[in-house]
Design a protein around this motif. Structure first.
Motif, PDB file in Angstrom:
ATOM      1  N   LEU A 240      -7.530   1.866   6.968  1.00 11.98           N
ATOM      2  CA  LEU A 240      -6.443   1.751   7.919  1.00 11.98           C
ATOM      3  C   LEU A 240      -7.028   1.194   9.216  1.00 11.98           C
ATOM      4  CD1 LEU A 240      -4.537   5.163   7.532  1.00 11.98           C
ATOM      5  CD2 LEU A 240      -4.200   3.028   6.271  1.00 11.98           C
TER       6      LEU A 240
ATOM      7  N   TYR B 153       0.820  -1.206   0.000  1.00 12.57           N
ATOM      8  CA  TYR B 153       0.000   0.000   0.000  1.00 12.57           C
ATOM      9  C   TYR B 153       0.860   1.264   0.000  1.00 12.57           C
ATOM     10  CZ  TYR B 153      -4.406  -2.432   1.100  1.00 12.57           C
ATOM     11  OH  TYR B 153      -5.518  -3.219   1.056  1.00 12.57           O
TER      12      TYR B 153
ATOM     13  N   ILE C  18      -3.743  -2.900   7.251  1.00 12.53           N
ATOM     14  CA  ILE C  18      -4.444  -2.229   6.162  1.00 12.53           C
ATOM     15  C   ILE C  18      -5.196  -3.306   5.383  1.00 12.53           C
ATOM     16  CG2 ILE C  18      -4.229  -0.585   4.262  1.00 12.53           C
ATOM     17  CD1 ILE C  18      -1.189  -0.379   5.158  1.00 12.53           C
TER      18      ILE C  18
END
Length: 278
Positions: free
Chosen positions: A257, A26, A252
């Protein structure tokens, strides 16, 4: 440029970029920077909303975000904000009422894939072929399987509607974020659902042509996410109610989050100006 937040990053949020690795990699776009989030797992982070939202399309300041990052005038005019984006079976291009025919031709009149995924359980979904596997990672799917290919978004939406009579077409985000959902034999489910829907799919072939719906023989894609610990109870952070969000980044998944203080949907707050510090 990828930044590890040695100094605070400040700018407008965008949905996280994903790369299919094991686990998914990510990056969080903040203004002109891209922050490597995997490197921050296990560390305390702090996101502070700067009380400013700038439309993703025109850049103007807006007090409220519509359709995940647009001002109201753009929301009412742009084709990417039209109702048929959420319900593609209601495409009205052929009626001459598309908000932007050129945009529709670039985005909607492209090969689309109908797929099965395991995000919060079995679901059916659609996406442009070029959005595979991004779409699956954005939804937090742990397994995915392309089953059919068509030439445009309308056809994929009609097929999704048929299959959705037998299986969900939505992800339960709370269940997805708790993790632990068991694996599914997606190929067996594909065969079952295509059998159940055979008559209606054949009617679409009669309507649009035999080659309009093409069955795919693909392998199941397995996806892992960078999560150290899933939450037992889901609580959410919301910049509109609390300008500062902080906590230890536990993981994540999808566009969320996972902090030890709650979860936050980054995509929901696209165009919000924030400061990220560690």
């Amino acid at each position: 440029m990828v930044d590890t937040v040695d100094t605070p990053a400040v700018g407008g949020l965008r949905k996280m970029y994903t790369r299919l690795e094991q686990p998914v990699h990510y990056q969080l776009p903040i203004g002109d920077e891209q922050v490597d989030l995997n490197a921050l797992i296990g560390k305390p982070i702090r996101l502070v909303y700067q009380q400013e939202i700038n439309c993703l399309h025109c850049g103007r300041k807006t007090k409220k975000s519509f359709s995940q990052g647009y001002c109201y005038p753009c929301f009412t005019k742009l084709p990417q904000c039209d109702s048929c984006i959420v319900k593609p079976e209601k495409c009205h291009y052929h009626e001459g009422t598309c908000r932007d025919p050129a945009w529709g031709e670039r985005h909607c009149f492209q090969p689309h894939v109908v797929y099965l995924a395991n995000s919060s359980g079995l679901k059916v979904g659609i996406t442009r072929g070029e959005q595979i596997p991004t779409r699956w990672m954005d939804q937090g799917a742990i397994q995915a399987l392309p089953i059919l290919e068509v030439d445009n978004r309308l056809h994929s939406g009609l097929i999704e509607q048929i299959i959705a009579a037998h299986v969900s077409d939505k992800t339960n985000w709370r269940t997805m974020l708790k993790g632990g959902n068991p694996g599914i034999d997606l190929k067996a489910e594909r065969d079952r659902l295509l059998g159940l829907c055979a008559d209606e799919l054949n009617k679409l072939r009669e309507r649009f042509g035999e080659a309009a719906i093409r069955q795919l023989e693909a392998d199941v894609v397995e996806i892992e996410y960078p999560v150290d610990q899933y939450p037992g109870k889901i609580s959410t952070h919301n910049f509109d109610k609390e300008p500062e969000v902080s906590g230890v980044l536990l993981g994540i998944k999808g566009q969320y989050l996972i902090l030890d203080t709650g979860v936050i949907n980054i995509r929901k707050f696209s165009a919000y100006k924030v400061q990220l510090s560690v």
